[in-house]
Design a protein around this motif. Structure first.
Motif, mmCIF file in Angstrom:
data_model
loop_
_atom_site.group_PDB
_atom_site.id
_atom_site.type_symbol
_atom_site.label_atom_id
_atom_site.label_comp_id
_atom_site.label_asym_id
_atom_site.label_seq_id
_atom_site.Cartn_x
_atom_site.Cartn_y
_atom_site.Cartn_z
ATOM 1 N N ASN A 226 0.838 -1.203 0.000
ATOM 2 C CA ASN A 226 0.000 0.000 0.000
ATOM 3 C C ASN A 226 0.876 1.257 0.000
ATOM 4 O OD1 ASN A 226 -2.234 1.697 0.189
ATOM 5 N ND2 ASN A 226 -2.358 1.513 2.413
ATOM 6 N N GLU A 229 -0.157 7.345 -2.180
ATOM 7 C CA GLU A 229 -1.035 7.733 -3.298
ATOM 8 C C GLU A 229 -0.350 8.690 -4.261
ATOM 9 O OE1 GLU A 229 -2.587 10.183 0.289
ATOM 10 O OE2 GLU A 229 -1.837 8.163 -0.062
ATOM 11 N N PHE A 232 0.139 7.021 -7.476
ATOM 12 C CA PHE A 232 -1.079 6.940 -8.281
ATOM 13 C C PHE A 232 -1.283 8.252 -9.046
ATOM 14 C CE2 PHE A 232 -1.774 3.580 -5.253
ATOM 15 C CZ PHE A 232 -2.576 2.654 -5.903
ATOM 16 N N PHE A 260 -11.258 10.644 -6.029
ATOM 17 C CA PHE A 260 -10.832 9.632 -5.059
ATOM 18 C C PHE A 260 -11.265 10.019 -3.652
ATOM 19 C CE2 PHE A 260 -7.342 9.377 -1.907
ATOM 20 C CZ PHE A 260 -7.368 8.017 -1.606
ATOM 21 N N TYR A 264 -13.857 8.352 -0.980
ATOM 22 C CA TYR A 264 -13.261 8.014 0.306
ATOM 23 C C TYR A 264 -14.089 8.621 1.437
ATOM 24 C CZ TYR A 264 -9.340 7.672 3.725
ATOM 25 O OH TYR A 264 -8.537 7.413 4.797
ATOM 26 N N PHE A 291 -8.751 -2.591 -3.350
ATOM 27 C CA PHE A 291 -7.419 -2.019 -3.574
ATOM 28 C C PHE A 291 -6.652 -2.844 -4.605
ATOM 29 C CE2 PHE A 291 -2.871 -1.830 -2.785
ATOM 30 C CZ PHE A 291 -2.627 -0.455 -2.793
ATOM 31 N N ALA A 294 -7.928 -2.001 -8.008
ATOM 32 C CA ALA A 294 -7.474 -0.681 -8.454
ATOM 33 C C ALA A 294 -6.015 -0.722 -8.898
ATOM 34 C CB ALA A 294 -7.647 0.342 -7.323
ATOM 35 N N ALA A 295 -5.173 -1.395 -8.120
ATOM 36 C CA ALA A 295 -3.743 -1.448 -8.454
ATOM 37 C C ALA A 295 -3.507 -2.170 -9.777
ATOM 38 C CB ALA A 295 -2.976 -2.134 -7.315
ATOM 39 N N PHE A 311 -9.824 5.486 -9.954
ATOM 40 C CA PHE A 311 -9.723 6.350 -8.772
ATOM 41 C C PHE A 311 -10.969 6.232 -7.892
ATOM 42 C CE2 PHE A 311 -6.057 8.357 -10.760
ATOM 43 C CZ PHE A 311 -5.283 8.705 -9.651
ATOM 44 N N TYR A 314 -10.337 3.031 -6.020
ATOM 45 C CA TYR A 314 -9.284 3.310 -5.041
ATOM 46 C C TYR A 314 -9.860 4.059 -3.829
ATOM 47 C CZ TYR A 314 -4.679 4.983 -3.373
ATOM 48 O OH TYR A 314 -3.554 5.258 -2.625
ATOM 49 N N LYS A 318 -10.048 2.695 0.136
ATOM 50 C CA LYS A 318 -9.557 3.421 1.317
ATOM 51 C C LYS A 318 -10.671 3.614 2.343
ATOM 52 C CE LYS A 318 -5.926 5.574 1.488
ATOM 53 N NZ LYS A 318 -4.606 5.323 2.083
ATOM 54 N N SER A 377 -0.733 -5.043 -6.099
ATOM 55 C CA SER A 377 -1.881 -5.939 -6.214
ATOM 56 C C SER A 377 -1.579 -7.313 -5.618
ATOM 57 C CB SER A 377 -2.285 -6.083 -7.686
ATOM 58 O OG SER A 377 -3.457 -6.851 -7.812
#
Length: 395
Positions: A226, A229, A232, A260, A264, A291, A294-295, A311, A314, A318, A377
């Protein structure tokens, strides 16, 4: 006045006041935060430098979290640590505007995170003092208000940068001075005074339940993938820069970051409330899964439409992870050592996050950005496997 009447939105006044403080702090911080990786790159920083800056500050911060958490247990007070931490962070942010080399940002970011380290565990103890049945909701509301500030701050940054033509340094100055407004709500927070404990830090850590320690292993495994960000944001901006001018690509990257944070913030409270009803484990598993999706998405897709979707995912990840992990950790320990436990929780995350930032930056610079996101990931997938076999118990 009864305890019930002191509650607003189902939680105590302290939770909301701390939420307002976090909201104002994040308005200030998030005018700066999403622009920092782009600013670092503009003054010569590589992806590795960005990864290290993003993780080193969190590492130092979390060392202090366990110390401040233990000291708050030892003294039976939290508010002095909370106030001093917010003040130090606010005072430091102003100086980002005067950085001319990437290592200047490294030093300042580390000092600013020291303030976060002083305040976080004691603040979480005050929040965790909510009724156990509403603890997930309390953490969710706090995370939502915190992230709502991030949305406002990012929007202000976008307006100042793209529409009004402000530069990085001018925005950093404005954001830095706004941070001092966050100190005002703290003047009305009531400290949670408890009986001080006399044991040493090492003795207290040794008393942490075995189940809590197992949970830390799972959290650490996830944290290894993790990474910040910032990477990203940098990935989005660098991909878009191929098809548009520099300032426009930054504006789009800021827009994605705002999106994002909207998701969140919008889903943090529902996620916390849902974890109170159906259990932390199910919500956390969903967060880790999102997550991972998203990755891996950042490996294959770089169109504007798909970046919007990634996003969003993501942000949802979160929302399901951050507050739930803290509430989960709080559930696994007795109240008397909760400050030390939460400090340990944050420290373990930071010990994993430090190599995570370096590994991701190294993979990016050596093999391409896609490799860094593949790594994220995979680590998330392993955390899912471990969490699936973890039994959920509460104190």
């Amino acid at each position: 006045m009864s305890e019930k009447k002191k509650e607003i939105m189902g939680v105590g006044k302290n939770v909301l006041l701390l939420g307002v403080t976090s909201l104002l702090t994040d308005v200030s911080s998030e005018m700066i935060h999403p622009l920092l990786p782009l600013f670092i790159a503009s003054i010569g920083g590589t992806a590795t430098a960005i990864g290290i800056i993003g993780s080193l500050g969190e590492f130092v911060s979390s060392i202090l979290k366990i110390i401040s958490g233990h000291l708050s247990d030892k003294k039976g007070r939290q508010l002095p640590f909370v106030f001093s931490g917010y003040f130090l962070s606010s005072a430091t942010k102003i100086f980002f505007a005067f950085s001319t080399q990437w290592y200047h940002v490294l030093i300042l970011k580390t000092i600013e995170r020291i303030g976060k380290g002083l305040r976080t565990a004691p603040r979480d103890v005050i929040i965790a003092n909510s009724k156990r049945a509403l603890r997930g909701r309390a953490f969710g509301i706090h995370r939502a208000m915190d992230t709502l500030g991030a949305v406002f701050g990012s929007i202000l940054a976008l307006i100042l940068f793209f529409f009004l033509g402000f530069g990085f340094r001018e925005i950093f100055l404005i954001g830095g001075f706004l941070g001092f407004l966050a100190l005002i709500p703290l003047l009305h927070v009531k400290d949670v005074k408890r009986k001080p404990i006399a044991t040493s830090l090492l003795v207290t850590i040794s008393e942490l339940p075995a189940k809590f320690k197992i949970f830390l292993i799972i959290v650490a495994l996830f944290a290894l993938g993790n990474f910040t960000e910032w990477l990203f944001i940098l990935k989005a901006q660098s991909a878009l820069y191929l098809d548009m001018d520099y300032r426009t690509s930054i504006a789009y990257a800021l827009g994605f970051y705002i999106l994002f944070n909207i998701f969140y913030a919008g889903f943090s409270t529902p996620a916390g409330t849902l974890s109170d009803r159906i259990g932390r484990k199910k919500i956390l598993l969903l967060g880790y899964f999102l997550f991972s999706i998203a990755a891996i998405g950042f490996v294959f897709f770089d169109s504007i439409f798909l970046m919007i979707l990634l996003f969003v995912i993501y942000g949802l990840a979160k929302a399901f992870i951050e507050g739930t992990q803290r509430a989960f950790a709080s559930d696994l320990v007795p109240e008397s050592i909760r400050g030390t436990a939460l400090g340990t929780f944050h420290l373990i995350i930071a010990l994993a996050t430090l190599p995570s930032g370096f590994i991701a930056g190294f993979l990016w610079d050596s093999f391409g950005a896609e490799t860094a996101f593949e790594y994220a990931s995979i680590m998330s997938f392993f955390a899912i496997l471990l969490l699936a076999f973890f039994r959920e118990d509460r104190f």
